[in-house]
Design a protein around this motif. Structure first.
Motif, PDB file in Angstrom:
ATOM      1  N   TYR A 288       0.836  -1.194   0.000  1.00 51.87           N
ATOM      2  CA  TYR A 288       0.000   0.000   0.000  1.00 51.87           C
ATOM      3  C   TYR A 288       0.871   1.244   0.000  1.00 51.87           C
ATOM      4  O   TYR A 288       1.760   1.407   0.825  1.00 51.87           O
ATOM      5  CB  TYR A 288      -0.899  -0.013   1.235  1.00 51.87           C
ATOM      6  CG  TYR A 288      -1.500   1.312   1.645  1.00 51.87           C
ATOM      7  CD1 TYR A 288      -2.192   2.104   0.731  1.00 51.87           C
ATOM      8  CD2 TYR A 288      -1.390   1.772   2.955  1.00 51.87           C
ATOM      9  CE1 TYR A 288      -2.745   3.312   1.116  1.00 51.87           C
ATOM     10  CE2 TYR A 288      -1.945   2.969   3.355  1.00 51.87           C
ATOM     11  CZ  TYR A 288      -2.620   3.738   2.434  1.00 51.87           C
ATOM     12  OH  TYR A 288      -3.178   4.945   2.808  1.00 51.87           O
ATOM     13  N   THR A 309      -5.709  -7.888   2.826  1.00 42.52           N
ATOM     14  CA  THR A 309      -4.890  -6.971   3.614  1.00 42.52           C
ATOM     15  C   THR A 309      -3.736  -6.452   2.767  1.00 42.52           C
ATOM     16  O   THR A 309      -3.342  -7.070   1.779  1.00 42.52           O
ATOM     17  CB  THR A 309      -4.304  -7.637   4.879  1.00 42.52           C
ATOM     18  OG1 THR A 309      -3.109  -8.343   4.543  1.00 42.52           O
ATOM     19  CG2 THR A 309      -5.294  -8.582   5.523  1.00 42.52           C
ATOM     20  N   ASP A 371      -7.446   7.624   3.031  1.00 41.94           N
ATOM     21  CA  ASP A 371      -7.839   6.223   2.931  1.00 41.94           C
ATOM     22  C   ASP A 371      -8.432   5.755   4.249  1.00 41.94           C
ATOM     23  O   ASP A 371      -7.934   6.106   5.328  1.00 41.94           O
ATOM     24  CB  ASP A 371      -6.632   5.344   2.579  1.00 41.94           C
ATOM     25  CG  ASP A 371      -6.141   5.572   1.169  1.00 41.94           C
ATOM     26  OD1 ASP A 371      -6.991   5.666   0.268  1.00 41.94           O
ATOM     27  OD2 ASP A 371      -4.911   5.666   0.963  1.00 41.94           O
ATOM     28  N   ALA A 373      -9.495   2.505   6.742  1.00 47.04           N
ATOM     29  CA  ALA A 373      -9.002   1.145   6.954  1.00 47.04           C
ATOM     30  C   ALA A 373      -9.402   0.640   8.333  1.00 47.04           C
ATOM     31  O   ALA A 373      -9.850   1.405   9.196  1.00 47.04           O
ATOM     32  CB  ALA A 373      -7.479   1.105   6.809  1.00 47.04           C
ATOM     33  N   VAL A 381      -3.064  -4.104   8.022  1.00 46.22           N
ATOM     34  CA  VAL A 381      -4.013  -3.068   7.602  1.00 46.22           C
ATOM     35  C   VAL A 381      -4.914  -3.627   6.502  1.00 46.22           C
ATOM     36  O   VAL A 381      -4.437  -4.254   5.552  1.00 46.22           O
ATOM     37  CB  VAL A 381      -3.251  -1.835   7.073  1.00 46.22           C
ATOM     38  CG1 VAL A 381      -4.221  -0.780   6.541  1.00 46.22           C
ATOM     39  CG2 VAL A 381      -2.361  -1.253   8.170  1.00 46.22           C
ATOM     40  N   ARG A 382      -6.212  -3.395   6.651  1.00 47.72           N
ATOM     41  CA  ARG A 382      -7.169  -3.735   5.591  1.00 47.72           C
ATOM     42  C   ARG A 382      -7.857  -2.454   5.152  1.00 47.72           C
ATOM     43  O   ARG A 382      -8.596  -1.837   5.920  1.00 47.72           O
ATOM     44  CB  ARG A 382      -8.209  -4.749   6.084  1.00 47.72           C
ATOM     45  CG  ARG A 382      -7.665  -6.162   6.191  1.00 47.72           C
ATOM     46  CD  ARG A 382      -8.772  -7.207   6.309  1.00 47.72           C
ATOM     47  NE  ARG A 382      -9.530  -7.078   7.533  1.00 47.72           N
ATOM     48  CZ  ARG A 382     -10.829  -6.805   7.591  1.00 47.72           C
ATOM     49  NH1 ARG A 382     -11.515  -6.590   6.491  1.00 47.72           N
ATOM     50  NH2 ARG A 382     -11.446  -6.727   8.750  1.00 47.72           N
ATOM     51  N   LEU A 383      -7.587  -2.038   3.921  1.00 49.64           N
ATOM     52  CA  LEU A 383      -8.202  -0.826   3.388  1.00 49.64           C
ATOM     53  C   LEU A 383      -9.655  -1.102   3.032  1.00 49.64           C
ATOM     54  O   LEU A 383      -9.972  -2.149   2.452  1.00 49.64           O
ATOM     55  CB  LEU A 383      -7.447  -0.349   2.153  1.00 49.64           C
ATOM     56  CG  LEU A 383      -5.975   0.033   2.359  1.00 49.64           C
ATOM     57  CD1 LEU A 383      -5.319   0.345   1.033  1.00 49.64           C
ATOM     58  CD2 LEU A 383      -5.851   1.224   3.303  1.00 49.64           C
TER      59      LEU A 383
END
Length: 489
Positions: A288, A309, A371, A373, A381-383
């Motif tokens: 990311y 993720t 963003d 998340a 991290v999961r956006l």
């Protein structure tokens, strides 16, 4: 700037291959000679534009600018008239660097042209002394323009410090060395294709093979018999590779033999992750980043599959989630949504000529990414989407469009999907799904898709409206342009 490229210095092997782009192959000695000759011609310029076609001329032009200590402004060859005029007026380059056969648009008529000469690469075979470039790590290396989705494109000032820090952090996370051969077909006007995909392998002393244009055949050739070890791509490319795997044993073997498969610029659907892993035994690593921050996080190779993720923060990168009221969220529960803010040596220096926009982009020394998340218990991290276009507030819940899109893409009748919100008198916003069906003559019903999402996620995340399209609008990097959806604002 020769310290930035150790493999270009006199002590390195000048016969080692640096770049293969179509018919053009340059050793490190060739690249050093061509870049040094061009650097001498542009020395002292304030800024130079680079007509960033996907080939060796662009590589030489950018390396030459770095060696000369002149900031380079990559230009998208597909940029429209109005946007090109804006970028040129905003950055005021002293010259445009282009291949001798490149046909430049009329909008560049007022900018002096300097042709990039690859023939000087053959003028000798020994080491080439190179200038050291500026000592100041804060000196700008690149001015990369944003996509302009929220207004006129802004010039992002990327310093030598930011570029080096981001590439070195990735090298640590990915065990990236001079032995790696990187294959990709990404555009060279963007940080993914240019910074990671060109400057990355050259900083490591490895080899870059650019396909010119993406094709399954090209990936198979360069990763297979060509000995490529790494592949960089965007989700559209990996989707096409996943589609081709079932009937293509050569492609399957090529992907299985790669050391590292990396996807970025947008989320890779879980279904494509699963298809590639099932066929090849390889997991696709997602990372990311964005123009202003370069790279922030990455899934670490060698662990288990982590579809959905983008991994953990890279070395030197601080990352936090912040609520609407500015409070820092400490929950690592996979559910609490906040805006991603980052800080570290990878950050840009500011927007060219826009001190107010630069100040507004920061919360102290934390950059506001825009963003949204959540963080899993292990810190990954999961956006879930962009604050401006992907955060939907419905029935008292904050819902990220991204997780609904992934759920829709798991349905066998859905080829492409995008999710937006629209005003609703009862819910505040209702969830709208834009779907490209696999079979336009027999698309899944609205109720079927709503039930599918409700079962996979939660009932409040189900789409209330489904709209069918022939295709979703996308930009050059494969990102969906939600503001271009019919009726979207």
């Amino acid at each position: 700037m020769s310290a930035f490229f150790p493999a270009l210095t006199a002590g390195a092997d000048p016969g080692r291959i640096a770049v293969r782009c179509g018919a053009d192959t340059l050793t490190y000695g060739d690249l050093a000679r061509a870049a040094r000759a061009l650097a001498d011609r542009i020395a002292g310029a304030d800024r130079v534009a680079v007509w960033a076609t996907p080939g060796a001329h662009t590589v030489v032009a950018v390396v030459a600018a770095l060696l000369a200590g002149v900031p380079a402004v990559p230009l998208n060859p597909r940029t429209g008239e109005r946007e090109l005029a804006h970028v040129l007026g905003d950055s005021a380059p002293s010259a445009v660097l282009a291949g001798p056969d490149d046909v430049l648009p009329a909008g560049l008529d007022g900018v002096p042209r300097t042709d990039v000469d690859l023939t000087s690469a053959g003028a000798g075979s020994g080491p080439v002394p190179l200038p050291d470039g500026p000592d100041d790590p804060e000196a700008p290396a690149l001015v990369v323009y944003t996509s302009g989705t929220t207004g006129p494109p802004k010039g992002v000032l990327l310093s030598r410090r930011a570029v080096a820090a981001s590439l070195d952090a990735l090298a640590g996370a990915w065990s990236w060395t001079a032995d790696d051969v990187l294959v990709h077909a990404l555009p060279l006007f963007h940080v993914h294709g240019l910074v990671l995909g060109v400057l990355g392998p050259l900083r490591r002393g490895g080899e870059l093979r650019h396909l010119g244009a993406f094709s399954v055949e090209g990936v198979t050739r360069e990763l297979g018999a060509g000995g490529g070890t790494m592949l960089f791509g965007v989700p559209t490319m990996y989707h096409r590779l996943a589609d081709a795997l079932a009937g293509d044993p050569a492609l399957t073997g090529a992907l299985a033999g790669a050391r590292l498969l990396v996807s970025g610029s947008a989320a890779l659907p879980v279904h494509d992750h699963e298809r590639i892993t099932a066929a090849t035994g390889r997991t696709v690593v997602e990372r990311y980043g964005m123009t202003e921050t370069l790279m922030n996080t990455s899934v670490l190779p060698g662990g288990g599959p982590r579809p959905g993720t983008v991994g953990v923060p890279l070395a030197g990168v601080g990352l936090r989630l912040v609520d609407d009221d500015g409070s820092v969220l400490g929950a690592y529960d996979g559910e609490t949504v906040g805006e991603v803010q980052v800080r570290g040596p990878n950050l840009f220096s500011g927007y060219l000529g826009r001190p107010e926009a630069t100040a507004a982009a920061f919360d102290g020394d934390w950059f506001r990414t825009g963003d949204m998340a959540v963080r899993d218990p292990d810190g990954a991290v999961r956006l879930v989407g962009r604050r401006a276009t992907d955060l939907i507030k419905s029935g008292g819940y904050k819902i990220g469009a991204g997780e609904i899109e992934n759920a829709l893409l798991d349905h066998p009748g859905v080829l492409e999907a995008a999710v937006t919100g629209e005003p609703d008198p009862d819910l505040g916003e209702r969830i709208v799904a834009w779907v490209v069906p696999v079979d336009p003559g027999n698309p899944p019903t609205d109720a079927e898709l709503a039930a599918h999402v409700a079962e996979a996620l939660a009932p409040h995340k189900r789409p209330r409206v489904v709209r069918h399209l022939d295709a979703l609008p996308r930009n050059d990097m494969g990102k969906i342009l939600k503001k271009a959806l019919p009726g979207a604002g």
